[in-house]
Design a protein around this motif. Sequence first.
Motif: not given
Length: 401
Positions: A81, A126, A128-129, A131-132, A148, A251, A382-384
Amino acid sequence: MSKAYVIGVGMTKFMKPGRTSEDYPLLAKKALASALEDCKITLKEIQQAFVGYVYGDSTSGQRAIYEVGMTGMPIYNVNNNCATGSTAVYLAKEAIESGKSECVLALGFDKMERGSFSLKFQDRTSPLDRHENILKETVGLDKEVALPIQLFNHAGLEHMKKYGTKLEHFAKIAYKNHKHSVNNPNSQFQDEYALPQILDSPTMFGMLTKLQCCPTSDGAAGAVLASENFVKAHKLENQAVEIVGMEMVTDFPDSFDKSFINLVGCDMTKKAAERLFKKTNHKPTDVQVVELHDCFSVNELLTYEALGLCEPGQAGEMIDNGDNTYGGKYVVNPSGGLISKGHPLGATGVAQCAELCWQLRGEAGKRQVEGAKLALQHNVGLGGTVILGLYKLGFPATKSK
């Protein structure tokens, strides 16, 4: 363990997507050729390469390097990323320190699409799920707005609520970075704005205005890393920059504790900083110049505290005192940062490395930080992933001659 030195750097001007007819092989060729010219070596002397990009198909790294030559060397394609470029540098450093290679390339590029960053694959989970889901559970997810900016907006609001930070503090960061960019010919934008213009520019989401957000960009950057033996054999002591240390952190469980400040990477940054300064026997106050990941003005403010440049809750005071610019304790983002310089995802981390090398070598022109001896890099995806790097001249006595 062998020491790793950056012996050559180069980059293209970062440009708005769609305004250049240059495709990624040509962008990469320019950056790579510039880095090779900087250290006066040929592609044949590079033993392996780590190539970072996000907007591209598999093996784009090979296609990019083939524009300069085909030597049969191993080429690794890297995607982490927004931290992709610094990941390439990190891997190149590891290759040198392991003793397996004497000269390695880190190359980063991207040819991005216009508009906000978006995910490509809609038929699978995703990355980033998590985060969502936190957005959905706490403040609500706006499906019409890029993820973001929503995350960083809420991180900024959290900091304001917790410490009394003002909107003006975030705007002052953008003001500073736009002002710094005036002296950077490689910057996508080189315009200076008054503070009211920053605050009154179009709102992108929540508290964040357009001039506080980084743009999408096309561009490339390259860095050649080498061992001490290679440096001395090629008589490059006068320009070799030592990578004193690098840390990569991903993370933690706390990243998803529903604190937006942690969700955007501050817990990763804090841990990486603790490890980096402990291992290198340095402290944050030893640093004179910093290139950090200001994808939004919010992130720069949060990162001051996470890196230890100031105490928690004191970023606003640091900004008001001018301790983030020329004449203060540190000069942060003399390049103009992502907000002005631009953010081709794969190139950003390598470009940060290049800028800090120029600063330490005294070759940054009008944006030169006086007395720069120790430089800090911060890059987050992010993701991260968070990657920090600490740099200094490898052979300062040689440079002074």
